[in-house]
Design an enzyme around this catalytic site. Structure first.
Site, PDB file in Angstrom:
ATOM      1  N   GLU A 119       0.827  -1.207   0.000  1.00  0.00           N
ATOM      2  CA  GLU A 119       0.000   0.000   0.000  1.00  0.00           C
ATOM      3  C   GLU A 119       0.861   1.257   0.000  1.00  0.00           C
ATOM      4  OE1 GLU A 119      -1.306   1.899   3.486  1.00  0.00           O
ATOM      5  OE2 GLU A 119      -1.225   0.041   4.655  1.00  0.00           O
ATOM      6  N   LYS A 127      -5.482  -2.848  13.783  1.00  0.00           N
ATOM      7  CA  LYS A 127      -4.849  -1.741  14.512  1.00  0.00           C
ATOM      8  C   LYS A 127      -5.385  -1.691  15.949  1.00  0.00           C
ATOM      9  CE  LYS A 127      -3.888   1.272  10.558  1.00  0.00           C
ATOM     10  NZ  LYS A 127      -4.659   0.719   9.423  1.00  0.00           N
TER      11      LYS A 127
END
Length: 304
Positions: free
Chosen positions: A26, A160
């Site tokens: 990414e 996360k």
């Protein structure tokens, strides 16, 4: 065949045509996840790790409105230093492409473009998911829907830790997304190897992951897979230690009214400040580790 609107580097196009292992990377972590110039150095290093492990890196972004699969050194520099690079999720792709802008792709957008290119393995740092307090805000990452849509295995250090990991795992189960943990019985929490949640499934080798990928898509089960690769022991921040920092950062975000796509960059940046850079060091270490694991999975899948 890849989508005609995509522009690939010769290296990536040749690898895909030959059936060689390719790993998607990414670009949001470059433009919005780390400060310059450390972000560019990290991006270059991760690409070299993937090459060193026998796979071809394909960093994905949108430059001048063109979805790019694989980037050159000058492109990485632009993404890391240009002040007007848009953070691009799925909903933003038409806007950024249609207006000819620069865009750094999130997990969701990178997954979609990787799938259009025919890339089956994608390495990132951490996954998005259900935000804390989502029962009131309905704030969920587009990563979840994309994981149920695009046929890409995503290697990360877990969801996360600023998010609600338990609820995210529940949503992934509902969406039919296989979640496996590499070499551990507990699901990791990005900065830490522990989260308090058991691994839904455990695998110990890249070949096991590749076999699952082959079985999933061979059965016609569309959508991706989550491969959680815990941060190395030497690099982790203990879960109880980072939890205090995260709670403080979340409280500050709430006080400032920070919402939507701006909250994750704010929280990650504030956590770096509150940990005197320790969280950034851990972030870089886990991305390196994920790159090695992702390349091994790509090699194993290509062997099929």
């Amino acid at each position: 065949m890849s989508h005609p609107m995509l522009q690939m580097t010769e290296e990536v196009a040749t690898a895909l045509a030959d059936g060689a292992p390719v790993v998607a990377l990414e670009s949001t972590i470059i433009s919005h996840g780390m400060p310059y110039p450390r972000n560019v150095a990290m991006a270059r290093e991760v690409e070299e790790i993937v090459r060193g492990e026998g796979a071809v890196p394909a960093t994905i972004a949108v430059l001048d409105g063109v979805p790019r699969i694989g980037l050159g050194d000058e492109d990485l520099e632009l993404l890391g230093s240009h002040p007007d690079v848009v953070k691009v999720s799925i909903r933003d792709l038409p806007y950024v492409v249609g207006r000819g802008l620069h865009g750094a792709t999130t997990v969701a957008a990178t997954m979609r473009l990787a799938a259009l290119a025919g890339i089956r393995v994608f390495v990132t740092g951490g996954l998005g998911g259900v935000h804390r307090g989502a029962s009131a805000t309905f704030d969920e990452s587009a990563d979840l829907v994309e994981l149920a849509t695009s046929d890409v295995a995503v290697v990360s250090a877990g969801i996360k830790s600023i998010l609600d990991i338990g609820l995210t795992l529940e949503r992934l189960e509902t969406l039919g997304v296989p979640v496996v943990v590499h070499g551990n019985d507990e699901y990791p929490s990005f900065y830490s190897r522990s989260s308090g949640h058991a691994a839904p499934m455990r695998v110990d080798t890249a070949a096991e992951v590749a076999s699952m990928m082959r079985a999933k898509w061979g059965l016609g089960l569309s959508g991706g897979m989550v491969v959680a690769d815990p941060i190395p022991v030497a690099d982790e921040i203990p879960a109880d230690e980072i939890a205090t920092v995260i709670d403080r950062a979340l409280a500050e975000a709430d006080e400032r009214g920070i919402r939507g796509k701006e909250i994750t960059p704010f929280l990650l940046g504030r956590i770096v400040e509150l940990t005197d850079g320790a969280s950034l060091t851990a972030n870089i270490a886990l991305v390196r580790n994920n790159a090695r694991t992702g390349a091994a999975i790509a090699r194993a899948y290509a062997a099929f």
